[in-house]
Scaffold this active site. Structure first.
Site, PDB file in Angstrom:
ATOM      1  N   ASP A  74       0.818  -1.210   0.000  1.00  0.00           N
ATOM      2  CA  ASP A  74       0.000   0.000   0.000  1.00  0.00           C
ATOM      3  C   ASP A  74       0.850   1.257   0.000  1.00  0.00           C
ATOM      4  O   ASP A  74       1.987   1.266   0.475  1.00  0.00           O
ATOM      5  CB  ASP A  74      -0.872   0.043   1.266  1.00  0.00           C
ATOM      6  N   HIS A 129      -5.970   9.152   0.172  1.00  0.00           N
ATOM      7  CA  HIS A 129      -6.039   8.378   1.414  1.00  0.00           C
ATOM      8  C   HIS A 129      -7.034   8.939   2.429  1.00  0.00           C
ATOM      9  O   HIS A 129      -6.853   8.801   3.638  1.00  0.00           O
ATOM     10  CB  HIS A 129      -4.647   8.275   2.063  1.00  0.00           C
ATOM     11  N   HIS A 219       3.710  -2.067   3.311  1.00  0.00           N
ATOM     12  CA  HIS A 219       3.719  -0.718   2.736  1.00  0.00           C
ATOM     13  C   HIS A 219       5.068  -0.431   2.088  1.00  0.00           C
ATOM     14  O   HIS A 219       6.106  -0.870   2.587  1.00  0.00           O
ATOM     15  CB  HIS A 219       3.467   0.333   3.816  1.00  0.00           C
TER      16      HIS A 219
END
Length: 269
Positions: A74, A129, A219
């Site tokens: 992500d 986001h 991430h």
């Protein structure tokens, strides 16, 4: 022990928000029902063309028979992504990247092209986001479409999978996602790399939680000031090599569902 400087970096607002919300999102408290990869496959036709499956060293990989797992990242791409791509190439692994449009795809288009050229799956984590359960329906639609279209402008392929930021979704969000012809993907294993820079601990958490049909969350975001997820990249080789030694085959999320296909409005976990 981590240095004070490292600890301060971890206490950024974005990381604190992620830490507070991940457990809530995964518990389904926002109101959603998740579908497993195996259920997605069972709803597909009994036969399928080889092209529907991941291509392993010895031909197509059918996750109805093989022990498959999907590795997802992500919040990128970022300055760390080229190093990550090199690791994935070394281990012959294709991953799924849930990208951010505003400060990532838009700023690193050549990196996005490299990711696509290497066979990785490029999907969206929205434009900026925002937490989708906290904004209006129109804002949800805007966040998703702008994030999706940012990838499309670079690759010519429009994402069909959304990872809701922090794993937070709801029936209302899902209705918008369905209207856009998209599906949502959360996760079943993560290294909690938003809590620590300890690569060994991140690796252990993932290995302890990963099971067949797992969707792993990590991430790949770090900015030029070294703020972000600084322990993740070093954990990836150990995660991959150990799971491969345990008999797992790495596939993308779409390949994990094959011969089923993502159904608009479904949340996969």
């Amino acid at each position: 022990m981590r240095s004070t400087t490292t600890a301060r970096r971890l206490r950024t607002p974005a990381v604190l928000l992620a830490t507070a919300a991940l457990v809530l999102g995964l518990s389904g408290c926002d109101g959603y029902h998740a579908t497993s990869p195996s259920a997605a496959r069972s709803n597909a036709k009994a036969t399928a063309e080889p092209a529907a499956f991941a291509q392993g060293a010895n031909g197509p990989v059918d996750c109805r028979k093989a022990k498959c797992v999907a590795l997802t990242f992500d919040a990128g791409p970022s300055v760390h992504t080229p190093e990550l791509l090199g690791i994935l190439k070394k281990y012959h692994v294709h991953a799924t990247f849930f990208t951010l449009g505003k400060n990532h795809v838009r700023k690193h288009p050549e990196m996005i092209k490299d990711m696509a050229a290497q066979g990785h799956e490029l999907e969206t984590l929205t434009w900026s986001h925002q937490i989708l359960t906290k904004i209006s329906k129109d804002e949800v639609r805007k966040e998703i479409t702008e994030g999706r279209d940012a990838v499309y402008k670079v690759t010519g392929v429009r994402p069909t999978l959304l990872r809701p930021p922090q794993g937070r979704t709801s029936d209302g969000v899902t209705k918008v996602v369905k209207s856009l012809g998209m599906s949502e993907v959360v996760w079943s294993a993560d290294g909690a790399d938003y809590k620590t820079t300890d690569s060994a601990l991140i690796e252990k958490r993932v290995l302890d939680k990963t099971k067949r049909d797992g969707i792993i969350l990590l991430h790949d975001w770090v900015d030029k000031t070294n703020r972000g997820y600084n322990g993740t990249i070093a954990a990836v080789p150990g995660i991959i090599s150990t799971l491969q030694a345990r008999g797992y085959t790495f596939v993308t999320v779409a390949q994990l569902l094959a011969p089923g296909k993502p159904v608009p409005g479904k949340v996969y976990k």
